[in-house]
Design a protein around this motif. Structure first.
Motif, PDB file in Angstrom:
ATOM      1  N   ALA A   1      39.104  39.189  43.143  1.00  0.00           N
ATOM      2  CA  ALA A   1      39.668  39.058  44.496  1.00  0.00           C
ATOM      3  C   ALA A   1      41.189  38.977  44.449  1.00  0.00           C
ATOM      4  O   ALA A   1      41.885  39.645  45.238  1.00  0.00           O
ATOM      5  N   VAL A   2      41.725  38.179  43.530  1.00  0.00           N
ATOM      6  CA  VAL A   2      43.185  38.068  43.419  1.00  0.00           C
ATOM      7  C   VAL A   2      43.796  39.401  42.996  1.00  0.00           C
ATOM      8  O   VAL A   2      44.874  39.785  43.472  1.00  0.00           O
ATOM      9  N   ALA A   3      43.107  40.138  42.129  1.00  0.00           N
ATOM     10  CA  ALA A   3      43.615  41.441  41.682  1.00  0.00           C
ATOM     11  C   ALA A   3      43.698  42.429  42.846  1.00  0.00           C
ATOM     12  O   ALA A   3      44.683  43.170  42.968  1.00  0.00           O
ATOM     13  N   PHE A   4      42.698  42.430  43.713  1.00  0.00           N
ATOM     14  CA  PHE A   4      42.742  43.346  44.863  1.00  0.00           C
ATOM     15  C   PHE A   4      43.777  42.890  45.891  1.00  0.00           C
ATOM     16  O   PHE A   4      44.369  43.726  46.591  1.00  0.00           O
ATOM     17  N   LEU A   5      44.016  41.588  45.999  1.00  0.00           N
ATOM     18  CA  LEU A   5      45.104  41.111  46.856  1.00  0.00           C
ATOM     19  C   LEU A   5      46.459  41.575  46.316  1.00  0.00           C
ATOM     20  O   LEU A   5      47.359  41.936  47.088  1.00  0.00           O
ATOM     21  N   MET A   6      46.602  41.575  45.003  1.00  0.00           N
ATOM     22  CA  MET A   6      47.829  42.082  44.390  1.00  0.00           C
ATOM     23  C   MET A   6      47.984  43.570  44.633  1.00  0.00           C
ATOM     24  O   MET A   6      49.088  44.058  44.914  1.00  0.00           O
ATOM     25  N   LEU A   7      46.876  44.295  44.550  1.00  0.00           N
ATOM     26  CA  LEU A   7      46.922  45.742  44.770  1.00  0.00           C
ATOM     27  C   LEU A   7      47.275  46.068  46.212  1.00  0.00           C
ATOM     28  O   LEU A   7      47.858  47.124  46.500  1.00  0.00           O
ATOM     29  N   ALA A   8      46.932  45.170  47.142  1.00  0.00           N
ATOM     30  CA  ALA A   8      47.272  45.384  48.551  1.00  0.00           C
ATOM     31  C   ALA A   8      48.763  45.270  48.802  1.00  0.00           C
ATOM     32  O   ALA A   8      49.271  45.789  49.811  1.00  0.00           O
ATOM     33  N   ILE A   9      49.493  44.596  47.915  1.00  0.00           N
ATOM     34  CA  ILE A   9      50.942  44.473  48.084  1.00  0.00           C
ATOM     35  C   ILE A   9      51.610  45.823  47.901  1.00  0.00           C
ATOM     36  O   ILE A   9      52.467  46.232  48.697  1.00  0.00           O
ATOM     37  N   SER A  10      51.199  46.530  46.835  1.00  0.00           N
ATOM     38  CA  SER A  10      51.770  47.847  46.567  1.00  0.00           C
ATOM     39  C   SER A  10      50.757  48.683  45.809  1.00  0.00           C
ATOM     40  O   SER A  10      50.205  48.219  44.798  1.00  0.00           O
ATOM     41  N   PRO A  11      50.496  49.913  46.254  1.00  0.00           N
ATOM     42  CA  PRO A  11      49.544  50.775  45.533  1.00  0.00           C
ATOM     43  C   PRO A  11      50.085  51.287  44.203  1.00  0.00           C
ATOM     44  O   PRO A  11      49.329  51.870  43.416  1.00  0.00           O
ATOM     45  N   SER A  12      51.364  51.063  43.925  1.00  0.00           N
ATOM     46  CA  SER A  12      51.947  51.557  42.678  1.00  0.00           C
ATOM     47  C   SER A  12      51.754  50.587  41.514  1.00  0.00           C
ATOM     48  O   SER A  12      52.169  50.890  40.393  1.00  0.00           O
ATOM     49  N   LEU A  13      51.121  49.451  41.752  1.00  0.00           N
ATOM     50  CA  LEU A  13      50.858  48.508  40.667  1.00  0.00           C
ATOM     51  C   LEU A  13      49.847  49.102  39.693  1.00  0.00           C
ATOM     52  O   LEU A  13      48.867  49.726  40.096  1.00  0.00           O
ATOM     53  N   THR A  14      50.082  48.889  38.405  1.00  0.00           N
ATOM     54  CA  THR A  14      49.219  49.469  37.369  1.00  0.00           C
ATOM     55  C   THR A  14      47.990  48.595  37.131  1.00  0.00           C
ATOM     56  O   THR A  14      47.883  47.475  37.642  1.00  0.00           O
ATOM     57  N   ALA A  15      47.069  49.115  36.318  1.00  0.00           N
ATOM     58  CA  ALA A  15      45.845  48.374  36.008  1.00  0.00           C
ATOM     59  C   ALA A  15      46.140  47.123  35.187  1.00  0.00           C
ATOM     60  O   ALA A  15      45.415  46.128  35.272  1.00  0.00           O
ATOM     61  N   ARG A  16      47.212  47.137  34.399  1.00  0.00           N
ATOM     62  CA  ARG A  16      47.583  45.942  33.650  1.00  0.00           C
ATOM     63  C   ARG A  16      48.043  44.827  34.582  1.00  0.00           C
ATOM     64  O   ARG A  16      47.868  43.644  34.287  1.00  0.00           O
ATOM     65  N   GLU A  17      48.646  45.199  35.698  1.00  0.00           N
ATOM     66  CA  GLU A  17      49.162  44.206  36.638  1.00  0.00           C
ATOM     67  C   GLU A  17      48.085  43.693  37.589  1.00  0.00           C
ATOM     68  O   GLU A  17      48.228  42.616  38.163  1.00  0.00           O
ATOM     69  N   THR A  18      47.033  44.447  37.777  1.00  0.00           N
ATOM     70  CA  THR A  18      45.933  44.044  38.663  1.00  0.00           C
ATOM     71  C   THR A  18      44.631  44.065  37.866  1.00  0.00           C
ATOM     72  O   THR A  18      43.872  45.035  37.912  1.00  0.00           O
ATOM     73  N   PRO A  19      44.332  43.004  37.127  1.00  0.00           N
ATOM     74  CA  PRO A  19      43.191  43.008  36.191  1.00  0.00           C
ATOM     75  C   PRO A  19      41.841  42.777  36.877  1.00  0.00           C
ATOM     76  O   PRO A  19      41.105  41.854  36.519  1.00  0.00           O
ATOM     77  N   HIS A  20      41.520  43.634  37.861  1.00  0.00           N
ATOM     78  CA  HIS A  20      40.201  43.508  38.491  1.00  0.00           C
ATOM     79  C   HIS A  20      39.088  43.846  37.496  1.00  0.00           C
ATOM     80  O   HIS A  20      37.968  43.354  37.611  1.00  0.00           O
ATOM     81  N   TRP A  21      39.398  44.675  36.524  1.00  0.00           N
ATOM     82  CA  TRP A  21      38.411  45.069  35.515  1.00  0.00           C
ATOM     83  C   TRP A  21      37.945  43.868  34.694  1.00  0.00           C
ATOM     84  O   TRP A  21      36.775  43.806  34.307  1.00  0.00           O
ATOM     85  N   ALA A  22      38.834  42.921  34.464  1.00  0.00           N
ATOM     86  CA  ALA A  22      38.434  41.719  33.711  1.00  0.00           C
ATOM     87  C   ALA A  22      37.437  40.883  34.511  1.00  0.00           C
ATOM     88  O   ALA A  22      36.462  40.360  33.967  1.00  0.00           O
ATOM     89  N   GLY A  23      37.671  40.768  35.815  1.00  0.00           N
ATOM     90  CA  GLY A  23      36.748  40.016  36.656  1.00  0.00           C
ATOM     91  C   GLY A  23      35.389  40.683  36.775  1.00  0.00           C
ATOM     92  O   GLY A  23      34.350  40.005  36.746  1.00  0.00           O
ATOM     93  N   ILE A  24      35.378  42.012  36.888  1.00  0.00           N
ATOM     94  CA  ILE A  24      34.114  42.739  37.003  1.00  0.00           C
ATOM     95  C   ILE A  24      33.286  42.591  35.726  1.00  0.00           C
ATOM     96  O   ILE A  24      32.061  42.392  35.768  1.00  0.00           O
TER      97      ILE A  24
END
Length: 224
Positions: free
Chosen positions: A52-75
């Motif tokens: 959830a926090v990773a997708f909130l971070m991704l909502a700030i800017s779509p240019s954030l990389t996968a390292r910056e938005t670790p939704h994969w770790a939560g999944i």
């Protein structure tokens, strides 16, 4: 004669009571505290929180990389927790009498270890980005936010965050999200380490403590 028989019968009854002992009351135990249910619940909650926090971070800017938005770790942790729930439902047969039980235990141990490594990796990434965004000097460029670590350096690397109307979001909110990710993934790593350790201990750490019980002629050892 009567007293002798009575004394011997009393000794037999006393010995029988000592041998039998009080039966363990499994029904009084907390079912939620049984392994791996509590660990799986914590993994599920932490995995959902990290995602959830990773997708909130991704909502700030779509240019954030996968390292910056670790939704994969939560999944991944959510999948590990589902395997833990399956393991909880099939662990009532002792000594791994079914191949399914052995396979699920092995997979759960491997995935807990993998989750530990992934969580530590996310903590490293989030710590680096948190330190980076805390030192940013940002300027608004249309609908984007352009940030530098040293604005006076002409050849310094620039970081462009697309779709950000206010640079305060990058230096404030995004930095806070990185800190939250560090805390959540530290807790996630700890839970995975506990799960892997308990599984390893339950499977392999069975040894003789060397405590002798009874007379020296009859060697009985206490198994712990």
């Amino acid at each position: 004669m009567g007293q002798g028989r009575k004394g011997s019968s009393d000794k037999k009854e006393g010995k029988k009571k000592r041998d039998d002992g009080p039966a363990p009351k499994d029904g009084d135990k907390c079912r939620v505290c049984r392994f791996p249910l509590l660990v799986a619940l914590l993994q599920l909650l932490l995995g959902v929180a990290v995602t959830a926090v990773a997708f909130l971070m991704l909502a700030i800017s779509p240019s954030l990389t996968a390292r910056e938005t670790p939704h994969w770790a939560g999944i991944i942790l959510c999948l590990v927790s589902l395997l833990g729930f399956i393991l909880y439902c099939i662990t009532y047969k002792a000594d791994e009498k079914t191949s399914l039980q052995f396979i699920v235990k092995l997979l759960y141990f491997i995935l807990c270890t993998t989750g530990l490594v992934i969580s530590v990796l996310v903590v490293a990434f989030a710590g680096h980005h948190h330190a980076q965004t805390s030192s940013f000097q940002c300027e608004q460029a249309g609908e984007d936010c352009v940030c530098k670590l040293d604005p006076d350096d002409a050849i310094a690397r620039t970081f462009t965050y697309e779709g950000v109307s206010d640079c305060e979001v990058v230096t404030g909110t995004l930095t806070l999200y990185f800190l939250v990710q560090i805390l959540l993934n530290l807790a996630q790593a700890l839970v995975c380490a506990v799960g892997a350790f308990i599984m390893w201990k339950h499977r392999y750490q069975v040894f003789f403590a060397g405590l002798q019980i009874g007379s020296p002629s009859i060697k009985q050892w206490q198994k712990v």
